[in-house]
Write a protein that holds these residues in place. Structure first.
Motif, short mmCIF file in Angstrom:
data_model
loop_
_atom_site.label_atom_id
_atom_site.label_comp_id
_atom_site.label_asym_id
_atom_site.label_seq_id
_atom_site.Cartn_x
_atom_site.Cartn_y
_atom_site.Cartn_z
N ASN A 348 0.86 -1.18 0.00
CA ASN A 348 0.00 0.00 0.00
C ASN A 348 0.90 1.24 0.00
OD1 ASN A 348 -1.47 2.24 0.81
ND2 ASN A 348 -2.76 1.10 2.25
N LYS A 349 0.88 1.99 -1.11
CA LYS A 349 1.82 3.11 -1.28
C LYS A 349 1.64 4.19 -0.22
CE LYS A 349 3.95 6.14 -4.66
NZ LYS A 349 4.16 7.19 -3.63
N ARG A 354 4.19 6.92 4.58
CA ARG A 354 4.22 7.34 6.00
C ARG A 354 5.37 6.65 6.74
NH1 ARG A 354 -1.39 6.49 5.59
NH2 ARG A 354 -1.31 4.59 6.84
N LEU A 355 5.53 5.34 6.45
CA LEU A 355 6.58 4.57 7.12
C LEU A 355 7.97 5.06 6.72
CD1 LEU A 355 5.00 1.01 6.72
CD2 LEU A 355 5.34 2.18 8.90
N LEU A 356 8.12 5.42 5.43
CA LEU A 356 9.43 5.88 4.94
C LEU A 356 9.79 7.25 5.54
CD1 LEU A 356 9.39 4.79 1.19
CD2 LEU A 356 10.67 3.77 3.06
N ASN A 415 -6.43 -5.56 6.61
CA ASN A 415 -5.61 -5.04 7.70
C ASN A 415 -4.12 -5.12 7.37
OD1 ASN A 415 -6.18 -3.75 10.15
ND2 ASN A 415 -5.21 -5.43 11.25
N CYS A 416 -3.73 -6.21 6.66
CA CYS A 416 -2.32 -6.34 6.25
C CYS A 416 -1.96 -5.25 5.22
CB CYS A 416 -2.05 -7.72 5.66
SG CYS A 416 -2.07 -9.01 6.90
N LEU A 417 -2.93 -4.78 4.48
CA LEU A 417 -2.68 -3.71 3.49
C LEU A 417 -2.70 -2.33 4.14
CD1 LEU A 417 -4.78 -4.74 0.34
CD2 LEU A 417 -2.33 -4.99 0.70
N ASP A 418 -3.61 -2.12 5.11
CA ASP A 418 -3.85 -0.77 5.63
C ASP A 418 -3.37 -0.54 7.06
OD1 ASP A 418 -5.17 -0.62 3.25
OD2 ASP A 418 -7.18 -0.76 4.10
N GLY A 419 -3.30 -1.61 7.86
CA GLY A 419 -3.00 -1.45 9.30
C GLY A 419 -1.64 -0.81 9.52
N ALA A 420 -1.57 0.01 10.56
CA ALA A 420 -0.33 0.75 10.82
C ALA A 420 0.81 -0.18 11.23
CB ALA A 420 -0.58 1.78 11.90
N THR A 421 0.49 -1.31 11.88
CA THR A 421 1.55 -2.19 12.39
C THR A 421 1.35 -3.65 11.98
OG1 THR A 421 0.31 -2.53 14.42
CG2 THR A 421 1.93 -0.74 14.42
N ASP A 422 0.56 -3.90 10.93
CA ASP A 422 0.26 -5.29 10.56
C ASP A 422 0.91 -5.64 9.23
OD1 ASP A 422 -0.78 -7.78 10.24
OD2 ASP A 422 -2.87 -7.22 10.61
N PHE A 423 1.96 -6.45 9.29
CA PHE A 423 2.69 -6.80 8.05
C PHE A 423 2.83 -8.31 7.89
CE2 PHE A 423 4.45 -2.95 10.14
CZ PHE A 423 3.93 -2.00 9.27
#
Length: 901
Positions: A348-349, A354-356, A415-423
């Protein structure tokens, strides 16, 4: 009801004593419960014999006093009629499995006294002394000091005991090595003694739980891996199967030297492995389409230290499907699939940006993702419905909040695509055949969601008709053309060159430094408290697999894929499949070429030989193009041998019993093997795994034949059965249904069968020498003759179906006239002939001594003897042109023979 999962993480179970638990001693409502008192390193556990009563767990750190009252104490509640009593006063207890229901633990707070009366009063002093020692350890402030004291107590117990040699299977066994170790299962380890002899590997738990000794026969060991456990190179995992996910035992040693010595002993014992298990050897097999995507990922996980026994290093599999909303799953559209070139966090770009941004501002050591793609919590998130006690163990007796449970596939993917801490990625169970983890069949109370809905089965996407269909379609997606063309990109990220360094940064694949192998050297940390805290953090957070490749992983070779994806979509059932290539090509072959071959059969020359099994070879089957040879053996394995690369491409064990014969179904997608364990196994070549099993007999299956969608099986249970293979209800359902069409009853065990060219007659030979000819359509006996004294080894109709030839233990060939049932010829050989091929005039037979003999039937004499095997020739295959032969022997070899005119 008791299991090691009732202990805390990193806790040991030391001993148990039969005892009574007395409540309200001396009062009117005094109650006494019989059961077992278990002494553990951080708790006292009482398991009542009555299942309705809860198991009681008293944490030692919550104890106020533990004592055995002295006789002269006036206030002693035991003075009147009891001895062997221990009084435990505590501030908190946990009640577990009340009414034998798996549920979150109940906590009872407030001061309570528990009296335990031991059956063996003489042990009282020792038990109280042990509890006082462990209580002192639990009261230490720092975790490192606690761990050190408990380790010292454990090591002194191990030093005072040794392996009980009376547990050896045989008195003639020679001891090679003995040492201390722990047996590892998910979340728990169990200390004890390991012993290796010349025949077996043993583990004897200190506490005798779950059984006094675990034994593994070295002869059955197929694979062995060194493992990293708790970041240290002290683990060893042993497998008695070729392709299974789960091992037979996982051991953790107290030092690297013991582990390496044991590894050397077992590895030396299992010489004779033709293919070395390296990532590169599997890669080549995968590239060429010899092993499936699933199998390849399983092998890579194994080589990268991933194990089902270690939840912090559980095998990791990719999310493949990205469509959880359509009513039909279209595997021809690329958009159905997840982008395998990116880690989950980069799909999810917006989230990635945000993470980068956070990553750029972060001080060293930098990382992009604050959580991992595989951790114990994630594994149990998926498996809570089948492994609830593991979840309760990991989370201190609680389930997760109902809204955070694995409720729906679409929700989890979102959730794996959008969640803040779910990878998180997936686990292998998503691509296997057991769908129980998707269903709440244990009827667990997993809580209520916000809308008031109970947590029940996992909600599936619209395109799946049920849990089994979901797994079936997931398997098809994993083996699809798209995934085969892109899987190498995901391997680069998880196991390969994009795992570390600048390539990982470019691929947006940077996790916390502690998750990488070598990220921290535990030996360099001197403070025991810091070491324990760090280790706990790493194990709970998850670990990155060992790096297997440091250069880009090659793509799968595409031409193979076309056929692979076609053969792996089981849309055409076996029963409906068109005429096999064999039958089509048969029309083109001239009678002359076959006659010419048989006229020159004495010019058969040995071309190549290979020792590929550990026991006698019992069956041979070859694919249409002749490139792959499948063999079965009394060593219980089915092996696939490549003529081109001269190597074993696959080796499969369905059970530990001998296999008796094999055949390949038309279309070359499935191999069927018959076994002494009464079953018939269907193995998918495309998927590289057992596809089906037919439990058709009550004793060993001795021989199978396949004609026109029908399976004929002979067994030592005195029957021959005719089965019609019915396709599954849905096109995508791989499973066959077997309909029993006929059962041909015999008086004794049936050893061999054959069908005539038109499939109208079946010949059977028994262990007592009787030959029967059956009419297949009516399932009636046409002729029955006592032909041989002793077992009939082989029987076959002549190509024109007029005659039937048989050979037996009595060294005789017998020819029967099929129409009349008359015995028209008997030829005596000097030794038993175990198997043969014939054209009605000439016989090519494999003898007990290993020679190939060529016989003139009418003349009743041997024309030629050809040196072959060093033991009996057990099986023989001949191509349709009759100019190429393969034999399998008691000497574990296969030999390739060619006609040289």
């Amino acid at each position: 009801r008791f299991s090691l999962l009732l202990l805390n993480l990193e806790e040991y179970y030391f001993e148990q004593h039969t005892a009574n638990h007395i409540i309200n001693k001396g009062c009117k409502d005094e109650r006494k419960f019989r059961g077992s008192l278990k002494i553990c390193s951080k708790s006292i556990i009482f398991e009542p014999d009555d299942n309705i009563q809860p198991i009681i767990k008293i944490p030692l750190r919550d104890c106020v006093s533990i004592k055995a009252p002295e006789d002269n104490e006036a206030s002693n509640p035991f003075t009147r009629d009891t001895s062997g009593g221990i009084s435990v006063v505590c501030n908190q207890v946990f009640l577990i499995k009340e009414r034998n229901i798996i549920a979150p633990y109940k906590t009872v707070r407030g001061r309570t006294e528990h009296l335990f009366q031991l059956d063996v009063a003489g042990k009282l002093g020792d038990v109280v002394q042990t509890l006082h020692q462990l209580y002192r350890a639990s009261c230490l402030d720092k975790m490192g000091d606690q761990a050190a004291m408990i380790t010292a107590i454990l090591q002194s117990r191990l030093a005072r005991t040794s392996f009980d040699k009376n547990r050896f299977q045989s008195i003639s066994e020679t001891l090679h090595m003995e040492c201390k170790a722990e047996m590892v299962t998910p979340l728990v380890t169990n200390p004890g003694h390991v012993c290796v002899t010349d025949a077996n590997l043993y583990f004897q738990p200190l506490n005798g739980y779950p059984k006094p000794v675990v034994q593994i026969t070295l002869q059955n060991v197929r694979r062995i891996y060194k493992r990293r456990h708790g970041l240290m190179p002290v683990g060893l995992e042993v497998f008695c199967t070729e392709n299974d996910l789960c091992s037979d035992i996982y051991l953790k040693f107290y030092n690297c030297q013991d582990r390496d010595e044991l590894y050397f002993l077992i590895a030396t014992y299992i010489e004779n492995h033709i293919t070395e298990h390296t990532a590169e050897s599997y890669m080549l097999q995968w590239q060429r389409g010899h092993i499936s995507n699933y199998q390849y990922l399983l092998h890579l996980n194994n080589l990268a230290d991933r194990s089902c026994n270690d939840l912090s290093q559980y095998p990791v599999f990719p999310w493949i499907i990205a469509d959880y909303s359509s009513s039909v799953l279209d595997l021809t559209k690329p958009e159905t699939f997840r982008d395998l070139s990116k880690p989950i966090g980069a799909l999810n770009k917006e989230r990635l940006d945000r993470l980068l941004a956070r990553y750029q501002e972060m001080p060293e050591p930098k990382f992009m993702y604050g959580s991992h793609y595989s951790s114990p919590g994630y594994v149990l998130f998926y498996l809570v419905r089948v492994a609830p006690e593991y979840m309760l163990c990991l989370q201190n007796g609680k389930f997760d909040h109902a809204d955070r449970m694995f409720n729906s596939l679409a929700e989890t993917w979102k959730n794996c695509l959008d969640g803040a801490t779910d990878f998180k990625e997936l686990i292998p169970e998503f691509y296997e055949n057991d769908s129980n983890f998707l269903v709440n069949s244990l009827k667990l109370d997993l809580g209520k969601r916000q809308g008031g809905k109970m947590v029940e089965d996992v909600e599936l996407p619209p395109w799946a008709s049920g849990p089994n269909d979901f797994l079936q379609k997931s398997q098809e997606a994993l083996e699809s053309q798209y995934v085969s063309e892109h899987l190498h990109e995901w391997i680069d990220i998880i196991f390969g060159y994009k795992q570390k360094g600048s390539e990982a940064v470019s691929a947006h694949n940077v996790f916390h430094p502690l998750t990488y192998e070598g990220g921290v050297d535990l030996n360099s940390i001197m403070d025991p408290n810091e070491k324990v805290a760090l280790l706990t953090q790493i194990l709970e957070f998850g670990q990155t697999p060992k790096q297997l490749f440091t250069v880009p992983h090659p793509r799968r070779i595409v031409p193979k894929l076309k056929s692979l994806s076609r053969t792996s979509s089981h849309s055409v059932s076996i029963a409906e499949s068109p005429v096999s290539p064999n039958e089509e090509s048969f029309e083109d072959l001239t009678e002359e070429s076959i006659t010419l071959a048989w006229n020159n059969i004495a010019k058969l020359k040995l071309d190549e030989r290979y020792k590929i099994h550990k026991e006698a070879i019992t069956g041979i089957a070859v694919t249409c193009n002749g490139s792959s040879v499948f063999t079965t053996s009394q060593d219980s394995t089915l092996k696939m041998f490549s003529k081109e690369s001269k190597t074993i491409q696959r080796s499969v064990s369905f059970s530990n019993m001998a296999l008796s014969s094999c055949l390949i179904l038309p279309g070359d997608t499935t191999v069927i093997s018959s076994s002494w364990d009464n079953h018939i196994y269907f193995y998918s070549i495309a998927f590289g795994r057992q596809q089906d099993v037919l439990m058709g007999h009550d004793d060993a299956v001795s021989k199978i034949c396949w004609r026109d969608g029908r399976l004929y099986s002979a067994s030592w249970d005195s029957t021959v059965k005719v089965w019609h293979c019915v396709p599954g209800e849905t096109l995508s359902n791989k499973k066959h249904h077997f309909e029993l069409l006929a059962e041909l009853e015999h008086d004794v065990s049936v050893n061999t069968i054959d069908l005539n060219a038109a499939n109208t007659m079946l010949a059977s030979g028994t262990k007592e020498g009787t030959i029967s000819v059956w009419d297949v359509p009516t399932a009636t006996v046409l002729h029955q003759l006592p032909c041989h004294s002793g077992t009939v080894f082989d029987a076959a109709f002549s190509p024109d179906s007029r005659h039937l030839l048989s050979t037996g233990e009595d060294c005789c060939f017998k020819v029967i006239d099929v129409q009349t049932g008359m015995l028209i010829s008997s030829v005596t050989a000097g030794e038993p002939q175990r198997c043969f091929k014939w054209d009605g005039n000439t016989i090519l037979s494999g003898s007990q001594s290993g020679e190939l003999l060529i016989w003139d039937v009418l003349g009743g004499k041997v024309i030629e003897r050809i040196k072959g095997h060093t033991g009996a020739v057990m099986s023989m295959w001949m191509n349709e042109q009759c100019n190429s032969v393969i034999t399998g022997g008691e000497d574990k070899q296969i030999m390739f023979w060619k006609l040289q005119y």
